[in-house]
Design a protein around this motif. Structure first.
Motif, PDB file in Angstrom:
ATOM      1  N   TYR A  16       0.818  -1.215   0.000  1.00  0.00           N
ATOM      2  CA  TYR A  16       0.000   0.000   0.000  1.00  0.00           C
ATOM      3  C   TYR A  16       0.853   1.267   0.000  1.00  0.00           C
ATOM      4  N   ASP A  25      -0.178   0.835  -3.929  1.00  0.00           N
ATOM      5  CA  ASP A  25      -1.231   1.826  -4.111  1.00  0.00           C
ATOM      6  C   ASP A  25      -2.159   1.785  -2.889  1.00  0.00           C
ATOM      7  N   PRO A  26      -2.265   2.883  -2.165  1.00  0.00           N
ATOM      8  CA  PRO A  26      -3.139   2.867  -0.980  1.00  0.00           C
ATOM      9  C   PRO A  26      -4.597   2.558  -1.321  1.00  0.00           C
ATOM     10  N   LEU A  27      -4.979   2.796  -2.572  1.00  0.00           N
ATOM     11  CA  LEU A  27      -6.381   2.527  -2.912  1.00  0.00           C
ATOM     12  C   LEU A  27      -6.681   1.034  -2.993  1.00  0.00           C
ATOM     13  N   LEU A  28      -5.638   0.200  -3.151  1.00  0.00           N
ATOM     14  CA  LEU A  28      -5.896  -1.242  -3.144  1.00  0.00           C
ATOM     15  C   LEU A  28      -6.539  -1.631  -1.818  1.00  0.00           C
ATOM     16  N   GLN A  85      -8.447   0.177  -0.007  1.00  0.00           N
ATOM     17  CA  GLN A  85      -9.854   0.602   0.008  1.00  0.00           C
ATOM     18  C   GLN A  85     -10.721  -0.339  -0.812  1.00  0.00           C
TER      19      GLN A  85
END
Lengths: 342, 620, 207
Positions: free
Chosen positions: B243, B250-253, B255
Motif C-alpha cells: 500500500y 497503491d493505498p487505494l488497493l 480501500q
C-alpha cells in the motif's frame, strides 16, 4: 418548478424556524455550509441535492404516513373474534412498487451521471493551476504558473476556472471547501483534480475531511476568492522574494540559530528547505497553524513555545513542527522577524 | 460409536462430573452458544456505548479537552469496531444460533463443535481488540487501535503508525474473521441439510432465509478483508509495500479490498434485523407476511448487489468518471429491493389486528427509522451530493439511522420477541414500552441533529471544533440525546438481569405470541434436544395453520425416534486457543520478531494437536 | 424420514446431525464446497492484487529475470499428476479397496511434497538472484500469492496424512466420503495453481 436549490434553501429555513440552530448552519458568510454554493461546481451539486431532497421528503412522508395511519387504524381492540383476512400478497402491487422506484431513480440518475462526466472533464487551457499537497497537518499550495509556494491559504480569481491538483506524499487527506470546491481526496501516489469557477468574492472555509491522525481536526485552510485584479496583485506580490534578505539581521540569525532553516524556506534567502510551510510571506497570511489561529504576535509566540500544545502530535514521530525549546528571547526575535515577512 | 440404543435423549450438560463453569466451556448446545453470544454482545454493546458517551461528552461544546486527540481517535476507532464486530454481529449470531435449528425443526446445527469453536474464537478476538485498554498504562507506545474502523492505508502503515495499535486491530479482526467464516459454513450447511421433512426452501421462515443470505455474504466477503489485513500485516512486519506508493504499491488497493468486504458487511449487519422484523410484524398483525417470496428475493438481490457497489465508498478518491457513474447506478439499484421490503412490511400491517407489544413497537420503529436511513442513503448514492456529504456528520447520521435505528432496533425487537422462548418468562412489557420510548426519543435527539450539523459542514472524526460555525447547539443536543440513550440501555440491562433471575411472573408457554414458525412448537425454554419428534411441515406458517387452518400446518409423527446429541467437548476451546495463539503470535512479532515467530510455530503444533484430537474424538 | 444412522456418516461420528442431508449432498461435502467457494474469494483477492500490480515494479529483478519456465513446468506437471493420483485414491476408497486407496493417497502426498520441494527450491533461487518480498512490488505479490498457495498444498498433504493414518487405524467410518471431500480440496488447490501458473508465469512469455 422553482430552482431546486432555492427550494432547498427555503426548506432549511423552515426547518430552521423549528430549530433555530439550523439557521446558523444555513446562513452567514464564514461557514462550512454544504447547502450554499459559490462556484459553478457547488451550485450544480446543489441542483441535484435539491432534487433528491424533495424526492426523499415525499417518500418519507408517504412511508411514515402509511405507517402512522396503519398503526392508528388497525390497532387491535381486543374484541376481535377471528383473525383478520389472511392476505398473502398481490402481484400487481409488487410489480407497482418495484417499477415506481425505478422511475424515481431515473430522475436522480440522469442528472447525476451527467454531472459526473461534466465535473471530471479536462480543465480548460487557461485555467489557473494550483498544486495542493496534503501534509500532516497542513496544506501546501503551489502556483506553477507564477512559481511560488504558500500554505493553508489559497487565493483564486473570480470568474476564471481553477484546476486544483490534489496530491499527498504521506497519508490520505481530503480537500474540502464546501461552498467553493466540494471535496476530493489527496491520495499518495495519485493526482486528483477539482475544477471550479468561483462566482462570489469572499473568504471561504475548508478543512481536511479524511482522518489523518492526531491533528486531523485542526487541519484547515481558506479559499480567498479575489477579483481578477486583486488576485494578480496578490500573486505578483507572492512571487517576489522578501524585501529584506539581509542575512546578517538579528531576525534571520535567530531563524538560523533556532534551526528553523532546516525545514522552512524564505525565497531570496539561503533558507530553501521544503519540509515545512514556505514562510516567504508568512506575515501577510491571515492565519497560522493551518488556519487554526489568527496570525498575531500572541499566537505566534504560543505556537513557537510549544507547537504540540496547540496542535497535538506536532513533532511526534518526526511529523510536523517539533518543540525547539526556544527561549523567550529567541521567540520574541523570531516573532518580530516572521511578522516582518509580509 | 454412534449407538442409538442408549442415546435417548442424551443431555449435553448432563455429565455429572462437570462443574457449572466447565459445562459452559464445553457446551456444544446451539442454544447455550446462542446465549453466550447474546450476553457477550450486550457486554460489548455497553462498552462501545461508553466509548460513544465519552466521544459525545468531548463534542458537547467547542474546544473541550476531556480527552486528548490521540485518545479520541482511539475511542472512535474502537467504538466503530466494537459496535460492528462485537455488538451487532454477535447479537445477530446469538439469534442464528438459538433460532435456526428451532425454526427448521432440527436438534442442533450440523457441526456443533465447530459452532462452539466459532464462539470461543470470537471471544478471543474481542479480547485481543480490547486488551490494549488495560495495557495502555504499562507501555510506552500507543496500543489502542487508532486507525479508524476502516483502517485506511497509508495511515495504518508502520511509517505513520509505528506503535502496536494497528497490530492489535489487525490481529483482532483476523481472529473475528475466522470465527465468522467458520460459523458461516456451519449455518449454510445446517440450513440446507437439516430442514425438517416438508420444509422446502420457500417454506422456510424469512428470518432463516435472511440468515442464509447473511452467511453467504460472510463466507464470500470475509476472505477479502482477510487478504487486505494480511497484506497490511506483511507491510508492517516484513517491509513489503503493498500500500506504499514509494515501493510501487497503491493505498487505494486497501480501500478496494476493504470495501469489497465492507459493503457486504453492511448487509451482514442489517439483513438479520430485516429477518426479525419480517417475523415480528406478521405475528403481531395476525397476518402472513405480505408478498413473502418478494421479501425473500429482495433479500437475495440485496446480497448479490452488495458485492457490486463497494466503490461508492470511494467516490471522492478519484477513480474516474466511468467508475463513479457505474457504481452510482448500482448503488441506486439497491434502493429497489429495499423499497420493495419496506412496502411489503407496510402492506403486512395494513388490515391487520395490531398488538402493540414492546417487540412490535421496536419493529415499527425499525421500519420508521430504517426508511429515514435509506432515504439519506439515496442522497450520497449520487456522487455530486456525496462530494459534500462524504466524511461529514451527515453520513454519521445516515449510518446510525441504518445501524442503530435499523439493526439495533430490529435486534431489540427480536430480544423482546424470543426472550420468553429462551427464558420461559417474559421481559417486562410495561418497562419495555417505557424503554422503547426513551430509546426512540433519545435516538432521534442524538442522530437527527447530525444531519443538520453535517449539512453545516462538520467533518467526521474530529476531536474538537471551533465555535461560530453553527455546530454548537446541534452538538449539545446530540450529547443530551446520547445520555438519554444511555439511560434507556441501562434500564434495559437492569430489566434483562431482573427477568433472567426472576422465578415469578407468568410463564410464557410454548407459543406466547401466537407465532407461526416451528420454534413455537417447542417448550419455553426448549428441551436440550428441541423436539421430541421431528415435525413434518406442510406450510410456510406451520404453527399458525395448525391453529387456524386451512391446512394441517405440521404434524408430529408417532414413530419413536432415537435422539443422539453430541456430547460436550473441550476440543473447540483448545482449537480456538490454538488459532488465536497463532494469530496473536504475529501481533507479538511486530515488537519481538523472533519470539513471535517461534510462538507461531508452537501455536501451529497446538492447532495440529487440537485438529487431530478433534478428528478422532469419540462420541459417548 | 430419518436418514440411516450409519453409512452416510463421514469421519468421526461425533456429529450425528451431520448425517442428515436434505439436499442429498452429504453435509461434510457441502461444507467443503462452501469452504471452496469462500477460498475462491481468498485467492481471487490475492490473484487480483497480483494482476493489479503486474508490471508496476519500479526496479528489478523483473519476472523474466528470475523465472525458470522449465522448472516450474515440471512442478506444475507433478501437481497435475498428483490430482490424477487423488482421483484414483477416491475411486478405490469408494469401492472399499483400502490398500489401493492407501497407495494412491501416499502417491498424492508424495506429489504434493515434491511440489513443495520445487517451490522451496524456486524461492531459494529467486532470493539468490536478489528477489525478496521487499525488493519490489513483484516480489511482494509473487511471494505472497505463491506462498499462500504453497500453504494450501501443505495443509492438503497434512489432511491426506491424517486420512491415511485414521483409515489405517480404523477411525474413519466412511473412507469413501472422507477421501472424496479431501479430494475436492486437493483438486481445487490444483486448479488454483493452473490459474497462477498461467497468469503469473506463462503470461510473461507471451510477447
Amino acid at each position: 418548478m422553482l430552482a431546486p436549490r432555492r427550494l432547498l434553501a427555503r426548506l432549511f429555513a423552515v426547518v430552521g424556524s423549528v430549530l433555530p440552530l439550523a439557521l446558523v448552519a444555513g446562513c452567514g458568510s464564514s461557514t462550512m455550509s454544504t447547502i450554499e454554493g459559490h462556484s459553478d461546481l457547488t451550485r450544480s451539486i446543489l441542483d441535484i441535492y435539491g432534487t433528491i431532497f424533495w424526492i426523499d421528503l415525499f417518500l418519507f412522508v408517504l412511508v411514515q404516513g402509511i405507517l402512522i395511519v396503519a398503526v392508528i387504524k388497525f390497532r387491535a381492540t381486543g374484541k376481535e373474534t377471528a383473525p383478520p383476512e389472511q392476505v398473502h400478497g398481490n402481484l400487481q402491487m409488487e410489480v407497482g412498487w418495484t417499477i415506481a422506484p425505478v422511475l424515481i431513480l431515473l430522475v436522480i440518475a440522469i442528472p447525476t451521471v451527467s454531472f459526473i462526466f461534466d465535473s471530471q472533464a479536462q480543465a480548460k487551457d487557461d485555467a489557473l493551476v494550483v498544486n495542493a499537497t496534503g501534509k500532516q497537518w497542513w496544506f501546501k499550495f503551489e502556483y506553477p504558473g507564477y512559481s511560488f509556494e504558500t500554505a493553508n491559504e489559497i487565493h483564486v480569481p473570480l470568474g476564471r476556472q481553477v484546476d486544483v491538483r490534489l496530491q499527498s506524499d504521506n497519508v490520505i487527506h481530503a480537500f474540502w471547501a464546501p461552498q467553493i470546491a466540494a471535496k476530493r481526496d489527496m491520495v499518495p501516489g495519485r493526482v486528483n483534480h477539482i475544477t471550479f469557477t468561483a462566482d462570489t468574492v469572499g473568504t471561504f472555509l475548508g478543512q481536511c475531511a479524511e482522518y489523518c491522525q492526531d491533528s486531523h481536526a485542526l487541519m484547515k485552510f481558506r479559499v480567498m476568492v479575489d477579483t481578477p485584479e486583486d488576485f494578480e496583485k496578490w500573486a505578483n506580490h507572492e512571487k517576489q522574494p522578501v524585501a529584506d534578505t539581509n542575512e546578517a539581521s538579528d531576525g534571520f540569525k535567530a531563524f538560523q540559530g533556532a534551526t528553523c532553516i532546516a525545514c522552512h524556506a524564505i525565497a531570496g534567502s539561503s533558507a530553501q528547505a521544503r519540509v515545512g510551510p514556505n514562510l516567504t510571506h508568512v506575515g501577510s497570511r491571515t492565519r497560522i497553524a493551518a488556519g487554526l489561529l489568527e496570525n498575531n504576535e500572541a499566537n505566534l509566540k504560543l505556537w513557537l513555545k510549544d507547537p504540540s500544545a496547540v496542535k497535538p502530535g506536532e513533532g511526534r514521530n518526526g511529523v510536523g513542527m517539533p518543540n525547539l525549546n526556544l527561549t523567550d528571547e529567541q521567540i520574541t526575535t523570531l516573532v518580530a522577524y516572521l511578522q516582518s515577512l509580509k | 460409536m454412534a449407538n442409538p440404543a442408549h442415546a435417548v435423549p442424551a443431555d449435553h450438560a448432563a455429565a455429572p462430573t462437570q462443574s457449572y463453569f466447565m459445562s459452559w466451556l464445553m457446551t456444544t448446545d446451539h442454544k447455550r452458544i446462542g446465549v453466550l453470544y447474546g450476553l457477550s454482545a450486550i457486554c460489548f454493546f455497553v462498552l462501545g456505548g461508553i466509548e460513544a458517551l465519552v466521544i459525545r461528552t468531548q463534542l458537547a461544546a467547542p474546544g473541550q479537552h476531556i480527552v486528548d486527540a490521540a485518545t479520541y481517535n482511539a475511542l472512535f476507532t474502537m467504538h466503530g469496531t466494537t459496535m460492528i464486530f462485537l455488538g451487532v454481529m454477535p447479537m445477530s449470531a446469538a439469534f442464528f444460533n438459538y433460532l435456526i435449528p428451532l425454526q427448521i425443526g432440527a436438534r442442533d446445527v450440523v457441526f456443533p463443535r465447530l459452532n462452539a469453536f466459532s464462539f470461543w474464537l470470537f471471544l478471543f478476538g474481542a479480547i485481543v481488540l480490547n486488551v490494549p485498554f488495560l495495557l495502555t498504562p504499562f507501555v510506552d507506545m500507543r496500543v489502542i487501535p487508532d486507525g479508524g474502523w476502516f483502517g485506511y492505508a497509508t495511515l495504518t502503515e508502520k511509517t505513520y503508525t509505528p506503535g502496536a495499535s494497528i497490530d492489535f486491530w489487525i490481529c483482532g479482526l483476523q481472529i473475528l474473521g475466522v470465527a465468522s467464516m467458520a460459523a458461516g459454513f456451519n449455518f449454510i450447511v445446517t440450513i440446507f441439510n437439516l430442514r425438517a421433512p416438508g420444509m422446502s426452501l420457500l417454506r422456510m421462515p424469512v428470518f432463516t432465509w435472511m440468515t442464509l443470505v447473511v452467511q453467504f455474504l460472510v463466507v464470500l466477503s470475509f476472505p477479502c478483508i482477510t487478504i487486505a489485513l494480511v497484506l497490511l500485516m506483511f507491510d508492517r512486519l516484513f517491509g513489503t509495500h503493498f500500500y506504499m506508493p514509494e515501493g510501487g504499491g497503491d493505498p487505494l488497493l486497501w480501500q478496494h479490498l476493504f470495501w469489497l468486504f465492507g459493503h457486504p458487511e453492511v448487509y451482514i449487519l442489517i439483513l438479520p434485523a430485516m429477518g426479525i422484523v419480517s417475523e415480528v410484524l406478521p405475528t403481531f398483525s395476525r397476518k402472513p407476511l405480505f408478498g413473502a417470496p418478494f421479501v425473500i428475493f429482495s433479500g437475495i438481490t440485496i446480497g448479490l448487489l452488495g458485492f457490486g457497489v463497494w466503490s461508492h465508498h470511494m467516490f471522492t478518491t478519484g477513480l474516474g468518471a466511468t467508475s463513479d457513474a457505474a457504481f452510482s447506478v448500482t448503488t441506486m439499484l439497491i434502493a429497489i429491493p429495499t423499497g420493495v421490503k419496506i412496502f411489503n412490511w407496510l402492506a403486512t400491517i395494513w388490515g391487520g389486528q395490531l398488538r402493540l407489544t414492546t417487540s412490535m413497537l421496536y419493529a415499527l420503529g425499525f421500519v420508521c427509522m430504517f426508511t429515514m436511513g435509506g432515504l439519506s442513503g439515496i442522497m450520497h448514492a449520487s456522487p455530486p451530493v456525496d462530494l459534500q456529504q462524504q466524511d461529514s456528520y451527515f453520513v454519521v447520521a445516515h449510518f446510525h439511522y441504518v445501524l442503530f435505528g435499523g439493526a439495533v432496533f430490529g435486534l431489540l425487537s427480536g430480544i423482546y420477541y424470543w426472550f420468553p422462548k429462551m427464558n420461559g418468562r417474559f421481559l417486562s412489557e410495561s418497562w419495555g414500552k417505557v424503554i422503547f420510548w426513551i430509546l426512540f426519543v433519545g435516538f432521534n435527539t442524538t442522530f437527527f441533529p447530525m444531519h443538520i450539523v453535517g449539512a453545516a459542514g462538520m467533518p467526521r472524526r474530529i476531536y474538537t471544533y471551533d465555535a461560530g460555525l453553527g455546530w454548537e447547539t446541534p452538538n449539545l443536543i446530540e450529547t443530551v440525546g446520547a445520555f438519554t440513550i444511555a439511560v434507556g440501555v441501562l434500564f434495559f440491562v437492569i430489566d434483562l438481569v431482573r427477568s433472567i433471575r426472576s422465578t415469578s411472573g407468568p410463564l410464557a408457554g410454548p407459543n406466547p405470541w401466537d407465532g407461526s414458525s416451528l420454534e413455537w412448537v417447542t417448550e419455553s425454554p426448549p428441551k436440550v434436544h428441541n423436539f421430541d419428534v421431528t415435525p413434518t411441515v406442510y406450510s410456510e406458517r406451520p404453527v399458525w395453520e395448525k391453529n387456524y387452518g386451512p391446512g394441517p400446518g405440521y404434524s408430529l409423527p408417532t414413530v419413536e425416534e432415537h435422539i443422539h446429541l453430541p456430547p460436550p467437548s473441550i476440543r473447540p476451546f483448545y482449537l480456538a486457543t490454538g488459532v488465536a495463539w497463532f494469530l496473536v503470535s504475529w501481533l507479538v512479532a511486530g515488537q519481538f520478531f523472533t519470539f513471535g515467530v517461534c510462538s507461531a510455530l508452537v501455536a501451529v503444533c497446538v492447532i495440529l494437536y487440537s485438529c487431530v484430537s478433534w478428528f478422532l474424538e469419540e462420541g459417548h | 424420514m430419518l436418514p440411516a444412522s450409519s453409512g452416510s456418516a463421514a469421519a468421526g461420528h461425533h456429529e450425528p446431525q451431520a448425517e442428515y442431508a436434505v439436499t442429498g449432498v452429504p453435509s461434510y461435502k457441502l461444507a467443503m464446497w462452501t469452504f471452496l467457494g469462500s477460498d475462491c474469494f481468498f485467492f481471487g483477492a490475492l490473484i487480483g492484487t497480483y494482476m493489479t500490480y503486474r508490471g508496476k515494479s519500479l526496479n528489478g529483478p523483473y519476472p523474466l529475470d528470475v523465472f525458470a519456465p522449465a522448472v516450474t513446468s515440471i512442478s506444475t506437471f507433478d501437481l497435475l499428476l498428483s490430482s490424477l493420483f487423488m482421483v484414483l485414491a477416491v475411486h478405490y476408497a469408494k469401492r472399499g479397496e483400502i490398500n489401493k486407496m492407501m497407495l494412491w493417497t501416499g502417491l498424492t502426498m508424495l506429489g504434493g511434497l515434491v511440489f513443495l520441494g520445487f517451490q522451496a527450491f524456486e524461492f531459494h533461487s529467486f532470493v539468490e538472484e536478489g528477489l525478496t518480498m521487499k525488493s519490489n512490488i513483484f516480489g511482494c505479490t509473487f511471494f505472497t500469492l505463491t506462498g499462500f498457495h504453497g500453504a494450501h498444498v501443505a495443509i492438503g498433504v497434512l489432511l491426506l496424512g491424517l486420512l491415511a493414518w485414521s483409515v489405517r487405524t480404523g477411525k474413519v467410518v466412511n473412507p469413501g466420503l472422507t477421501t472424496e471431500v479431501i479430494g475436492l480440496y486437493w483438486h481445487f488447490v490444483d486448479i488454483v495453481w493452473i490459474l497462477i501458473f498461467t497468469l503469473v508465469y506463462l503470461l510473461e512469455f507471451t510477447k
